[in-house]
Design an enzyme around this catalytic site. Structure first.
Site, mmCIF file in Angstrom:
data_model
loop_
_atom_site.group_PDB
_atom_site.id
_atom_site.type_symbol
_atom_site.label_atom_id
_atom_site.label_comp_id
_atom_site.label_asym_id
_atom_site.label_seq_id
_atom_site.Cartn_x
_atom_site.Cartn_y
_atom_site.Cartn_z
ATOM 1 N N GLU A 64 0.844 -1.215 0.000
ATOM 2 C CA GLU A 64 0.000 0.000 0.000
ATOM 3 C C GLU A 64 0.874 1.258 0.000
ATOM 4 O O GLU A 64 0.555 2.252 0.647
ATOM 5 C CB GLU A 64 -0.930 -0.049 1.219
ATOM 6 C CG GLU A 64 -2.170 0.802 1.100
ATOM 7 C CD GLU A 64 -2.994 0.491 -0.123
ATOM 8 O OE1 GLU A 64 -3.392 -0.675 -0.322
ATOM 9 O OE2 GLU A 64 -3.232 1.425 -0.911
HETATM 10 C C1 LIG Z 1 2.158 -9.877 0.597
HETATM 11 C C2 LIG Z 1 1.952 -8.804 -0.416
HETATM 12 C C3 LIG Z 1 0.670 -8.423 -0.760
HETATM 13 C C4 LIG Z 1 0.480 -7.439 -1.733
HETATM 14 N N1 LIG Z 1 -0.813 -7.143 -2.147
HETATM 15 C C5 LIG Z 1 -0.963 -6.364 -3.247
HETATM 16 C C6 LIG Z 1 -2.257 -6.216 -3.846
HETATM 17 O O1 LIG Z 1 -3.262 -6.752 -3.355
HETATM 18 N N2 LIG Z 1 -2.364 -5.481 -4.978
HETATM 19 C C7 LIG Z 1 -1.285 -4.885 -5.560
HETATM 20 O O2 LIG Z 1 -1.450 -4.252 -6.584
HETATM 21 N N3 LIG Z 1 -0.056 -4.987 -5.014
HETATM 22 C C8 LIG Z 1 0.121 -5.724 -3.882
HETATM 23 N N4 LIG Z 1 1.367 -5.868 -3.330
HETATM 24 C C9 LIG Z 1 2.494 -5.162 -3.932
HETATM 25 C C10 LIG Z 1 3.011 -4.044 -3.049
HETATM 26 O O3 LIG Z 1 2.108 -2.974 -3.030
HETATM 27 C C11 LIG Z 1 4.412 -3.661 -3.590
HETATM 28 O O4 LIG Z 1 5.283 -4.728 -3.217
HETATM 29 C C12 LIG Z 1 4.889 -2.340 -3.039
HETATM 30 O O5 LIG Z 1 4.148 -1.273 -3.568
HETATM 31 C C13 LIG Z 1 6.378 -2.085 -3.346
HETATM 32 O O6 LIG Z 1 6.683 -2.313 -4.685
HETATM 33 P P1 LIG Z 1 7.915 -3.278 -5.038
HETATM 34 O O7 LIG Z 1 7.741 -4.535 -4.280
HETATM 35 O O8 LIG Z 1 8.034 -3.368 -6.498
HETATM 36 O O9 LIG Z 1 9.177 -2.551 -4.435
HETATM 37 P P2 LIG Z 1 10.044 -1.418 -5.156
HETATM 38 O O10 LIG Z 1 9.133 -0.404 -5.748
HETATM 39 O O11 LIG Z 1 11.034 -2.070 -6.023
HETATM 40 O O12 LIG Z 1 10.760 -0.753 -3.898
HETATM 41 C C14 LIG Z 1 11.922 -1.322 -3.280
HETATM 42 C C15 LIG Z 1 12.479 -0.309 -2.284
HETATM 43 O O13 LIG Z 1 12.850 0.883 -2.971
HETATM 44 C C16 LIG Z 1 12.177 2.002 -2.436
HETATM 45 N N5 LIG Z 1 11.786 2.912 -3.511
HETATM 46 C C17 LIG Z 1 11.280 2.595 -4.715
HETATM 47 N N6 LIG Z 1 11.048 3.715 -5.436
HETATM 48 C C18 LIG Z 1 11.402 4.752 -4.655
HETATM 49 C C19 LIG Z 1 11.378 6.166 -4.804
HETATM 50 N N7 LIG Z 1 10.916 6.745 -5.888
HETATM 51 N N8 LIG Z 1 11.801 6.914 -3.765
HETATM 52 C C20 LIG Z 1 12.270 6.358 -2.632
HETATM 53 N N9 LIG Z 1 12.309 5.026 -2.427
HETATM 54 C C21 LIG Z 1 11.862 4.232 -3.422
HETATM 55 C C22 LIG Z 1 10.941 1.441 -1.722
HETATM 56 O O14 LIG Z 1 10.510 2.283 -0.673
HETATM 57 C C23 LIG Z 1 11.475 0.103 -1.210
HETATM 58 O O15 LIG Z 1 12.118 0.278 0.011
HETATM 59 C C24 LIG Z 1 1.586 -6.808 -2.332
HETATM 60 C C25 LIG Z 1 2.888 -7.175 -1.942
HETATM 61 C C26 LIG Z 1 3.072 -8.169 -1.026
HETATM 62 C C27 LIG Z 1 4.478 -8.592 -0.691
#
Ligand SMILES: Cc1cc2nc3c(=O)[nH]c(=O)nc-3n(C[C@H](O)[C@H](O)[C@H](O)COP(=O)(O)OP(=O)(O)OC[C@H]3O[C@@H](n4cnc5c(N)ncnc54)[C@H](O)[C@@H]3O)c2cc1C
Length: 580
Positions: free
Chosen positions: A439
């Site tokens: 989220e």
């Molecule tokens: C158990 C689980 C349930 C989930 N449920 C849903 C769901 O129902 N629907 C859905 O759509 N998604 C869902 N998600 C996805 C979740 O919302 C994403 O994992 C989350 O938004 C982070 O994206 P990412 O994993 O690609 O991490 P990344 O975007 O790759 O981020 C990795 C790290 O880099 C940092 N980062 C990235 N970009 C920036 C920036 N611009 N500035 C500063 N820091 C940054 C982040 O804060 C983080 O620490 C779920 C994930 C999990 C693990």
């Protein structure tokens, strides 16, 4: 794992003092939220959660959700508990009355989720995601869509999902590639063919509800690049006929379930849409405005995730107190009695328990304060609506950080047994760990605070909140100092700091600001208890609030240096050197 005992009195205090439910019930819209009904809801859902959801927490963790022949199965007991939840009407608390809901304040649906999530965080994600889908359709769906989908979503007979994430599109939602192609003729003319793969979709497939309404973000042909080219679609698991009955299965499937650190009973699905080129979706709202529509529901969804911090912190605290009261080790230092005592008698264990309790109550106070501001916004009051916007990243980020910290302390209190799965303490920490990630990660929340939220109304939305805290903290030097330091940082960030400097200090600032608001709201609780409210808390509340003000607040002041350190030092080592 110890049973769940709903903290009914503390919840009621927060609902009265921090959300201000009595004032809300004086409005025509929320007139039904009278004291008797509020008490009945809080006690009733607490009892339901403890009786139906909590006993499934351990088995849900051990057995988890399983994918068998394309269908997701939950351990025995989940289906009947969900049926009971629907039957008792808990899903419908704050949904619109015209769709079969009770139209009560958001504050009360927060309490439903708080109890269900303390009892079973993984299971609670099912109703939580449905609440988000309901909000999106309520605000952006057409009349026909609302009439067709909302009643069943509101009752809980159908559930909802949010589909944003794709492998290359996480925090950067604008990078998503799923497509939606208009259908010009035939049975589905006017609708869209949806194609693409989504990952991490919470409760994306299961058989607890009769249908699943997926809300999917996708791109129309020739849509602009990035987040300005994203549209929102309803993609039902089973087609819905005009009379509301269910038709054939849509062309979508759960490809696999993720193996996770925690929340094992929540199926986290890789979803494939349109493998056979026949996945049908309906556009919600205007073309290319999908992200805006998602953001409507994301505000409350983020509060609901922050709520998970309070939920897991409460459960972990209860478990730790029970263990510490039972486990006997060593005599009390300095005591003439050389008999070993329960570890709860040792000062450092006391410190840990007091920290757990006061942080948990602090998050709860902040949560319900924010919920009350959301409800005032719903009544059309602009200032609280803006204040809620400022509070959302605080609730989400700090609330979930506290969930992790408190459940971590819970393990510490269990000593070696905390590291052993059978006590259940480890499960709370494993479950808590996702909440700072999904989220919008907590880093993204903090960035939202120092960019968008700090800029709202020329900064007034933030500065007025800090001024309110300072006004009420005249007799609380630490809280006053924290509010003043937050103001100093906010002014520097708004007027002088570069974007990099702001972002580099965003997380420490977000923590400081959150602690200031939570401390302020706990102070209000302690004052209310001092005036005779919540007699059951007369002994504990002054102490937990005092611990927060005397120990947690000064720690937060210490983060000022990190908040104002700027970005230069962070970039003084090139990325290659960090790896070397
Ligand atoms: C158990 C689980 C349930 C989930 N449920 C849903 C769901 O129902 N629907 C859905 O759509 N998604 C869902 N998600 C996805 C979740 O919302 C994403 O994992 C989350 O938004 C982070 O994206 P990412 O994993 O690609 O991490 P990344 O975007 O790759 O981020 C990795 C790290 O880099 C940092 N980062 C990235 N970009 C920036 C920036 N611009 N500035 C500063 N820091 C940054 C982040 O804060 C983080 O620490 C779920 C994930 C999990 C693990």
């Amino acid at each position: 794992m110890t049973p769940y005992t709903p903290p009914t009195q503390d919840q009621l205090l927060a609902i009265r003092v921090n959300a201000g439910i009595e004032e809300l019930s004086q409005s025509e819209r929320f007139a039904a939220a009278e004291a008797d009904l509020v008490e009945a809801i809080v006690a009733g859902v607490g009892e339901f959660a403890a009786g139906e959801f909590a006993p499934l927490n351990r088995i849900g963790d051990l057995e988890g959700a399983k994918l068998e022949n394309g269908a997701v199965r939950l351990p025995d007991g989940f289906k009947s508990a969900y049926d009971a939840y629907v039957e008792q009407g808990w899903n419908a608390i704050s949904s619109p009355e015209e769709s079969g809901g009770q139209g009560l304040p958001f504050t009360l649906s927060c309490n439903v989720l708080e109890n269900l999530g303390s009892a079973n965080m993984a299971f609670n994600l099912l109703p939580m995601l449905s609440v988000g889908a309901i909000e999106a359709l309520e605000h952006h769906g057409s009349d026909a869509q609302r009439a067709l989908y909302l009643p069943q979503l509101v009752s809980g007979a159908w559930s909802g999902t949010m589909n944003l994430t794709e492998p290359q599109a996480g925090s950067d939602v604008g990078a998503l590639r799923s497509t939606a192609t208009p259908i010009d003729d035939g049975e589905h003319a006017g609708k869209y063919l949806i194609q693409g793969q989504k990952i991490f979709i919470t409760w994306g497939e299961h058989d607890l509800a009769q249908n699943i309404i997926h809300l999917v973000l996708a791109r129309l042909p020739d849509a602009p690049e990035g987040s300005r080219g994203i549209s929102l679609f309803i993609v039902p698991k089973y087609h819905v006929n005009a009379d509301g009955s269910l038709g054939a299965k849509n062309d979508l499937r759960c490809v696999s379930l993720e193996h996770k650190l925690g929340i094992n009973a929540s199926p986290t699905c890789v979803m494939s849409y349109g493998d056979n080129g026949e996945c049908i979706g309906e556009l919600v709202g205007a073309e290319n405005r999908g992200l805006m529509a998602m953001f409507t529901m994301m505000n409350n969804a983020r509060i609901n995730v922050g709520n998970q911090g309070a939920q897991i912190a409460e459960r972990a605290t209860q478990q730790a107190i029970a263990y510490a009261s039972d486990r006997v080790q060593s005599a009390r230092a300095g005591s003439p009695d050389k008999n070993a005592v329960a570890i709860i008698e040792h000062p450092d264990v006391r410190r840990m328990i007091m920290r757990m309790k006061s942080l948990t109550e602090g998050v709860r106070a902040l949560l319900y304060y924010c919920a009350g501001q959301v409800d005032r916004g719903t009544l059309g009051d602009e200032a609280p609506r803006m204040r809620a916007e400022v509070l959302v990243p605080l609730v989400k980020a700090w609330g979930t950080d506290v969930g992790v910290e408190v459940s971590g302390i819970g393990i510490q209190i269990h000593g070696g047994m905390g590291f052993i799965e059978e006590t259940g303490a480890a499960q709370h920490w494993r479950d808590a760990r996702i909440a700072p990630i999904y989220e919008g990660t907590n880093g993204i929340q903090a960035a939202d605070l120092v960019t968008r939220k700090l800029g709202m109304d020329g900064g007034n939305a933030v500065f007025e909140l800090l001024a309110d805290i300072a006004r009420d903290a005249q007799d609380e030097p630490a809280l006053l100092a924290l509010a003043q330091e937050c103001e100093t940082i906010a002014k520097w960030m708004r007027d002088d700091a570069s974007l990099d400097d702001k972002l580099a200090g965003s997380v420490p600032f977000c923590t400081m600001f959150s602690v200031a608001v939570a401390g302020w709201q706990l102070l209000k609780q302690a004052q209310a208890v001092g005036q005779g409210q919540a007699p059951a808390l007369a002994q504990s509340k002054p102490v937990t609030a005092r611990f927060f003000l005397d120990c947690i607040v000064p720690e937060a002041i210490g983060q000022k240096a990190a908040a104002m350190a700027g970005a230069e030092l962070l970039y003084s080592l090139p990325a290659e050197a960090l790896a070397g």
